[in-house]
Design an enzyme around this catalytic site. Structure first.
Site, PDB file in Angstrom:
ATOM      1  N   THR A   1       0.870  -1.181   0.000  1.00 15.16           N
ATOM      2  CA  THR A   1       0.000   0.000   0.000  1.00 15.16           C
ATOM      3  C   THR A   1       0.904   1.228   0.000  1.00 15.16           C
ATOM      4  O   THR A   1       1.650   1.446   0.959  1.00 15.16           O
ATOM      5  CB  THR A   1      -0.888   0.034   1.260  1.00 15.16           C
ATOM      6  OG1 THR A   1      -1.651  -1.162   1.308  1.00 15.16           O
ATOM      7  CG2 THR A   1      -1.826   1.234   1.227  1.00 15.16           C
TER       8      THR A   1
ATOM      9  N   LYS B   1      -7.619   1.263  -2.886  1.00 15.89           N
ATOM     10  CA  LYS B   1      -7.140   0.883  -1.546  1.00 15.89           C
ATOM     11  C   LYS B   1      -7.257   2.060  -0.559  1.00 15.89           C
ATOM     12  O   LYS B   1      -7.716   1.879   0.567  1.00 15.89           O
ATOM     13  CB  LYS B   1      -5.677   0.415  -1.643  1.00 15.89           C
ATOM     14  CG  LYS B   1      -5.025   0.063  -0.330  1.00 15.89           C
ATOM     15  CD  LYS B   1      -5.602  -1.181   0.306  1.00 15.89           C
ATOM     16  CE  LYS B   1      -4.971  -1.433   1.676  1.00 15.89           C
ATOM     17  NZ  LYS B   1      -5.607  -2.521   2.392  1.00 15.89           N
TER      18      LYS B   1
ATOM     19  N   LYS C   1      -0.857   5.553   8.351  1.00 19.19           N
ATOM     20  CA  LYS C   1      -0.203   5.706   7.033  1.00 19.19           C
ATOM     21  C   LYS C   1      -1.267   5.767   5.939  1.00 19.19           C
ATOM     22  O   LYS C   1      -1.241   6.640   5.071  1.00 19.19           O
ATOM     23  CB  LYS C   1       0.748   4.536   6.762  1.00 19.19           C
ATOM     24  CG  LYS C   1       1.396   4.577   5.385  1.00 19.19           C
ATOM     25  CD  LYS C   1       2.133   3.288   5.002  1.00 19.19           C
ATOM     26  CE  LYS C   1       1.201   2.210   4.525  1.00 19.19           C
ATOM     27  NZ  LYS C   1       1.834   1.132   3.751  1.00 19.19           N
TER      28      LYS C   1
HETATM   29  P1  NAD Z   1       5.824  -5.871   7.439  1.00 19.11           P
HETATM   30  O1  NAD Z   1       6.543  -4.744   8.061  1.00 19.11           O
HETATM   31  O2  NAD Z   1       5.502  -7.079   8.256  1.00 19.11           O
HETATM   32  O3  NAD Z   1       6.614  -6.387   6.122  1.00 19.11           O
HETATM   33  C1  NAD Z   1       7.368  -5.570   5.297  1.00 19.11           C
HETATM   34  C2  NAD Z   1       8.684  -6.288   5.046  1.00 19.11           C
HETATM   35  O4  NAD Z   1       9.468  -5.527   4.113  1.00 19.11           O
HETATM   36  C3  NAD Z   1       9.519  -6.447   6.312  1.00 19.11           C
HETATM   37  O5  NAD Z   1       9.824  -7.813   6.525  1.00 19.11           O
HETATM   38  C4  NAD Z   1      10.783  -5.627   6.025  1.00 19.11           C
HETATM   39  O6  NAD Z   1      11.958  -6.161   6.593  1.00 19.11           O
HETATM   40  C5  NAD Z   1      10.822  -5.683   4.522  1.00 19.11           C
HETATM   41  N1  NAD Z   1      11.642  -4.645   3.914  1.00 19.11           N
HETATM   42  C6  NAD Z   1      11.796  -3.352   4.282  1.00 19.11           C
HETATM   43  N2  NAD Z   1      12.656  -2.714   3.455  1.00 19.11           N
HETATM   44  C7  NAD Z   1      13.044  -3.631   2.537  1.00 19.11           C
HETATM   45  C8  NAD Z   1      13.918  -3.598   1.428  1.00 19.11           C
HETATM   46  N3  NAD Z   1      14.559  -2.480   1.073  1.00 19.11           N
HETATM   47  N4  NAD Z   1      14.091  -4.720   0.707  1.00 19.11           N
HETATM   48  C9  NAD Z   1      13.450  -5.885   1.054  1.00 19.11           C
HETATM   49  N5  NAD Z   1      12.599  -5.969   2.107  1.00 19.11           N
HETATM   50  C10 NAD Z   1      12.402  -4.870   2.837  1.00 19.11           C
HETATM   51  O7  NAD Z   1       4.487  -5.236   6.821  1.00 19.11           O
HETATM   52  P2  NAD Z   1       3.210  -6.017   6.296  1.00 19.11           P
HETATM   53  O8  NAD Z   1       2.179  -6.029   7.373  1.00 19.11           O
HETATM   54  O9  NAD Z   1       3.644  -7.282   5.637  1.00 19.11           O
HETATM   55  O10 NAD Z   1       2.709  -4.965   5.194  1.00 19.11           O
HETATM   56  C11 NAD Z   1       3.310  -4.884   3.908  1.00 19.11           C
HETATM   57  C12 NAD Z   1       2.452  -3.963   3.046  1.00 19.11           C
HETATM   58  O11 NAD Z   1       1.118  -4.492   2.972  1.00 19.11           O
HETATM   59  C13 NAD Z   1       2.316  -2.554   3.619  1.00 19.11           C
HETATM   60  O12 NAD Z   1       2.367  -1.645   2.545  1.00 19.11           O
HETATM   61  C14 NAD Z   1       0.944  -2.572   4.296  1.00 19.11           C
HETATM   62  O13 NAD Z   1       0.352  -1.285   4.351  1.00 19.11           O
HETATM   63  C15 NAD Z   1       0.177  -3.507   3.386  1.00 19.11           C
HETATM   64  N6  NAD Z   1      -0.960  -4.208   4.022  1.00 19.11           N
HETATM   65  C16 NAD Z   1      -0.838  -4.752   5.253  1.00 19.11           C
HETATM   66  C17 NAD Z   1      -1.940  -5.411   5.821  1.00 19.11           C
HETATM   67  C18 NAD Z   1      -1.869  -6.037   7.202  1.00 19.11           C
HETATM   68  O14 NAD Z   1      -2.929  -6.423   7.735  1.00 19.11           O
HETATM   69  N7  NAD Z   1      -0.688  -6.164   7.813  1.00 19.11           N
HETATM   70  C19 NAD Z   1      -3.149  -5.525   5.109  1.00 19.11           C
HETATM   71  C20 NAD Z   1      -3.213  -4.972   3.823  1.00 19.11           C
HETATM   72  C21 NAD Z   1      -2.106  -4.316   3.285  1.00 19.11           C
END
Ligand code: NAD
Length: 285
Positions: free
Chosen positions: A87, A162, A237
């Site tokens: 997102t 979204k 966010k």
């Molecule tokens: P998260 O923080 O668990 O996962 C993100 C991952 O990206 C982490 O493991 C982090 O180490 C990694 N990362 C950061 N910088 C990086 C880089 N340069 N190269 C490679 N990896 C890198 O977050 P999440 O909950 O998995 O969310 C991910 C996305 O999905 C976000 O944009 C969030 O808004 C969206 N989202 C989350 C949910 C939810 O319920 N958690 C639901 C819908 C959408």
């Protein structure tokens, strides 16, 4: 298919695992090096993208996405399909799509709804922006990861859907929490309020599926001390993304703005960081 998967966190980890279970070869990269069963670990994002038919990103925000795309562009070819499921802001999505287009690479924005449960169970909803051909090409993979895909239009429209969805979610969660707090003070039992509203015109996903009070309604983070779930800072966010989008097109979204202010107050001044977004209830009771 050979898939490069970048960002193996709460959402990306189980998504990558589901692609492996479906028989695909997945090479993953995350800066924290988590172990995901069946996913081959790459040493860098560029290595994960090298030689992949499809590259999927699931990253925290737009700035990180821009940096990763800059790094992996030289590793992709015109045969590669690039699909971002994070997102992020619409402007970043369009910028990434333009960079890919300049290298003759088809790009798709495919943010998701459904939370960690949806990622684990393969029941996400995808809202997708991109060309008809690119969306048709990614559909078999999205069908593994989710149960519904809506093609919203050209690049950027998936992110637009979204931010609109999550603006509604932020507003309805606050309204639901206010109603529970009001019921407490008037002397109306919480269970009775749930019984009425969940089958009445005030019902919503926040009330019915993600009930923000413990021991009432659906099992939710409220029953687990408000551990995320969907973190309050991620909701903040997304509300900021919605207000940036509204500002950029001069749209009036006063309820979205108020929800952003209330979540900012909660996350930055009232201990909400690290809690589920439904814990905003605690500021009213
Ligand atoms: P998260 O923080 O668990 O996962 C993100 C991952 O990206 C982490 O493991 C982090 O180490 C990694 N990362 C950061 N910088 C990086 C880089 N340069 N190269 C490679 N990896 C890198 O977050 P999440 O909950 O998995 O969310 C991910 C996305 O999905 C976000 O944009 C969030 O808004 C969206 N989202 C989350 C949910 C939810 O319920 N958690 C639901 C819908 C959408």
């Amino acid at each position: 298919m050979k898939i490069g998967f970048i960002g193996l966190g709460n959402m990306g980890g189980p998504m990558a695992a589901n692609l492996v279970k479906a028989g695909h070869e997945v090479v993953g990269f995350d800066v924290t090096s988590p172990h995901i069963d069946g996913v081959a670990a790459a040493a860098s994002a560029a290595e994960a993208a090298q030689g992949a038919d499809v590259v999927i990103t699931m990253l925290p925000n737009g700035e990180i996405l821009r940096n990763v795309v800059a790094e992996i562009l030289p590793s992709m070819s015109p045969q590669t399909l690039f699909c971002d499921c994070s997102t992020v802001d619409v402007a970043t999505t369009k910028n990434v799509a333009d960079l890919c287009a300049a290298a003759s690479i088809a790009a798709i924005d495919a943010p998701v709804s459904g939370g960690i449960g949806g990622a684990v169970n393969g029941t996400l909803t995808f809202m997708v922006g991109g060309s008809v051909d690119a969306v048709a090409a990614i559909a078999p993979l999205l069908n593994i990861l989710g149960q519904k895909t809506v093609h919203c239009g050209p690049c950027g429209t998936g992110q637009a859907a979204k931010v609109c969805n999550n603006m509604i979610l932020g507003v309805t969660m606050i309204a639901t929490c206010e109603a529970f707090a009001l019921a407490d003070k008037i002397g109306l039992d919480r269970e009775k309020l749930f019984d009425v509203v969940s089958t009445s015109s005030g019902s919503s996903w926040s009330m019915n599926t993600y009930t923000p009070v413990p021991g009432v309604g659906a099992k939710s983070p409220a029953d687990d001390d408000y551990k995320p779930g969907f973190a309050a800072e991620l909701m903040l966010k997304d509300l900021r993304l919605s207000q940036d989008a509204a500002q950029s097109v001069d749209a009036d979204t006063p309820m979205g703005q108020l929800a952003q202010n209330l979540y900012a107050q909660f996350v930055e001044n009232e201990g909400g960081a690290g809690q589920d977004f439904s814990a905003i209830l605690l500021t009213y009771t």
